[in-house]
Design a protein around this motif. Structure first.
Motif, short mmCIF file in Angstrom:
data_model
loop_
_atom_site.label_atom_id
_atom_site.label_comp_id
_atom_site.label_asym_id
_atom_site.label_seq_id
_atom_site.Cartn_x
_atom_site.Cartn_y
_atom_site.Cartn_z
N MET A 1 10.26 0.25 -7.58
CA MET A 1 9.65 -0.66 -7.52
C MET A 1 9.65 0.99 -6.31
O MET A 1 8.71 0.90 -5.11
N LYS A 2 10.38 1.61 -6.45
CA LYS A 2 10.10 3.48 -5.76
C LYS A 2 8.34 3.93 -6.20
O LYS A 2 7.91 4.42 -5.58
N HIS A 3 7.84 3.77 -7.09
CA HIS A 3 7.16 3.67 -8.48
C HIS A 3 5.67 2.81 -7.19
O HIS A 3 4.93 3.77 -6.25
N ILE A 4 6.49 1.50 -6.70
CA ILE A 4 4.88 0.82 -6.02
C ILE A 4 5.29 0.84 -4.68
O ILE A 4 4.23 1.49 -3.78
N ARG A 5 6.31 1.69 -4.32
CA ARG A 5 6.05 2.06 -2.49
C ARG A 5 5.10 3.42 -2.67
O ARG A 5 4.60 3.80 -1.50
N VAL A 6 5.44 4.22 -3.39
CA VAL A 6 4.76 5.58 -3.20
C VAL A 6 3.21 4.81 -3.84
O VAL A 6 2.14 5.58 -2.62
N LEU A 7 2.80 5.14 -4.12
CA LEU A 7 1.21 4.27 -4.59
C LEU A 7 0.64 3.15 -3.46
O LEU A 7 -0.23 2.95 -2.83
N GLU A 8 2.26 1.99 -2.77
CA GLU A 8 1.47 1.51 -1.61
C GLU A 8 1.64 2.54 -0.18
O GLU A 8 0.80 2.26 0.37
N ASP A 9 2.68 3.55 -0.36
CA ASP A 9 2.16 4.77 1.32
C ASP A 9 0.57 5.69 0.61
O ASP A 9 0.26 5.89 2.08
N SER A 10 0.35 5.80 -0.39
CA SER A 10 -0.86 6.79 -0.37
C SER A 10 -1.69 5.61 -0.29
O SER A 10 -3.39 6.59 0.42
N GLY A 11 -1.55 4.41 -0.24
CA GLY A 11 -2.74 3.42 -0.09
C GLY A 11 -3.60 2.91 -0.86
O GLY A 11 -4.42 2.27 -0.69
N THR B 1 -1.66 -5.61 -5.49
CA THR B 1 -4.20 -5.87 -5.82
C THR B 1 -3.95 -3.36 -5.20
O THR B 1 -3.24 -3.04 -4.21
N LEU B 2 -5.33 -3.32 -5.84
CA LEU B 2 -5.99 -1.68 -5.45
C LEU B 2 -6.53 -2.25 -3.74
O LEU B 2 -7.09 -3.33 -3.85
N ASP B 3 -6.96 -1.07 -3.19
CA ASP B 3 -6.92 -1.01 -2.27
C ASP B 3 -8.39 -0.16 -3.12
O ASP B 3 -8.36 0.82 -2.77
N ARG B 4 -9.37 -0.67 -3.52
CA ARG B 4 -10.14 -0.52 -3.83
C ARG B 4 -11.57 0.98 -2.82
O ARG B 4 -12.01 2.39 -3.27
N GLN B 5 -11.36 0.71 -1.86
CA GLN B 5 -11.95 1.60 -0.56
C GLN B 5 -11.15 2.69 -0.82
O GLN B 5 -11.72 4.15 0.05
N ARG B 6 -9.91 3.01 -0.98
CA ARG B 6 -8.71 5.01 -1.06
C ARG B 6 -9.30 5.24 -1.89
O ARG B 6 -9.56 6.35 -1.52
N PHE B 7 -9.66 4.89 -3.02
CA PHE B 7 -10.63 4.99 -4.56
C PHE B 7 -12.01 5.97 -3.48
O PHE B 7 -12.83 7.67 -4.05
N ALA B 8 -12.67 6.11 -2.57
CA ALA B 8 -13.47 6.68 -2.31
C ALA B 8 -13.75 7.93 -1.52
O ALA B 8 -14.10 8.53 -1.68
N LEU B 9 -12.32 7.91 -1.36
CA LEU B 9 -11.92 9.50 -0.92
C LEU B 9 -11.57 10.17 -2.26
O LEU B 9 -12.35 11.48 -2.28
N ILE B 10 -11.43 9.37 -3.24
CA ILE B 10 -11.51 10.44 -4.20
C ILE B 10 -13.00 11.25 -4.69
O ILE B 10 -13.18 12.07 -5.19
N ASP B 11 -13.95 9.95 -5.04
CA ASP B 11 -14.95 9.80 -5.34
C ASP B 11 -15.64 11.07 -4.63
O ASP B 11 -16.32 11.88 -4.75
N GLY B 12 -15.47 11.21 -3.12
CA GLY B 12 -16.15 11.63 -2.33
C GLY B 12 -15.96 13.51 -2.34
O GLY B 12 -16.74 14.08 -2.41
N TRP B 13 -14.47 13.46 -2.48
CA TRP B 13 -14.17 14.62 -3.14
C TRP B 13 -14.47 15.48 -4.20
O TRP B 13 -14.82 16.52 -4.62
N MET C 1 -10.09 17.20 9.72
CA MET C 1 -10.36 17.26 8.56
C MET C 1 -9.78 17.57 7.65
O MET C 1 -8.30 17.24 7.13
N ALA C 2 -7.76 18.40 8.70
CA ALA C 2 -6.86 17.84 8.62
C ALA C 2 -6.28 16.68 7.59
O ALA C 2 -5.32 16.49 6.52
N LYS C 3 -6.68 15.83 8.86
CA LYS C 3 -6.22 14.43 8.19
C LYS C 3 -6.79 14.42 7.03
O LYS C 3 -5.86 13.39 5.54
N TYR C 4 -8.61 14.52 6.98
CA TYR C 4 -8.65 14.37 5.65
C TYR C 4 -7.27 14.81 3.96
O TYR C 4 -7.75 13.97 3.26
N TYR C 5 -7.85 16.08 4.35
CA TYR C 5 -6.41 16.27 3.33
C TYR C 5 -5.41 16.15 2.99
O TYR C 5 -5.03 15.97 1.83
#
Length: 114
Positions: free
Chosen positions: A49-59, A73-85, A1-5
């Protein structure tokens, strides 16, 4: 659960910046090069490029370098995390407002003082 948060915190931190939200919004229309994405923002390429790295690091995005061009490209699966929350929060608050509505609509119980 900690990893999720931790993951959720990273995603929200990445989206906290308006430049990064603009990149995510633009990538919603389809992949783009770093040059195309940075063209409309009033910041230098190294800062961008720092902004790009932050977005990339967040998935939230993925990048691939082909020759001298880095495509994002967007990783659309990552948005499922937000949608679930958000769905979890919605259920919680709908339950609370439903109970409040029920409380407010119930007639008061008679007291023995009458």
């Amino acid at each position: 659960m900690a990893k999720y948060y931790e993951s959720l915190d990273g995603v929200f931190a990445a989206l906290a910046d308006p430049s990064r939200r603009a990149v995510v919004q633009r990538l919603g229309a389809g992949p783009a090069s770093v040059g195309e994405l940075s063209r409309d923002l009033p910041i230098t390429l190294p800062s961008f490029m720092k902004h790009i790295r932050v977005l990339e690091d967040s998935g939230l995005i993925r990048t691939v370098k082909t020759g001298r061009v880095r495509r994002c490209t967007l990783d659309r699966q990552r948005f499922a995390l937000i949608d679930g929350w958000l769905a979890e929060q919605r259920r919680t608050w709908e339950g609370r407002t439903d109970r409040l509505e029920q409380f407010l609509l119930e007639p008061p119980e008679p007291t023995d003082e009458s």
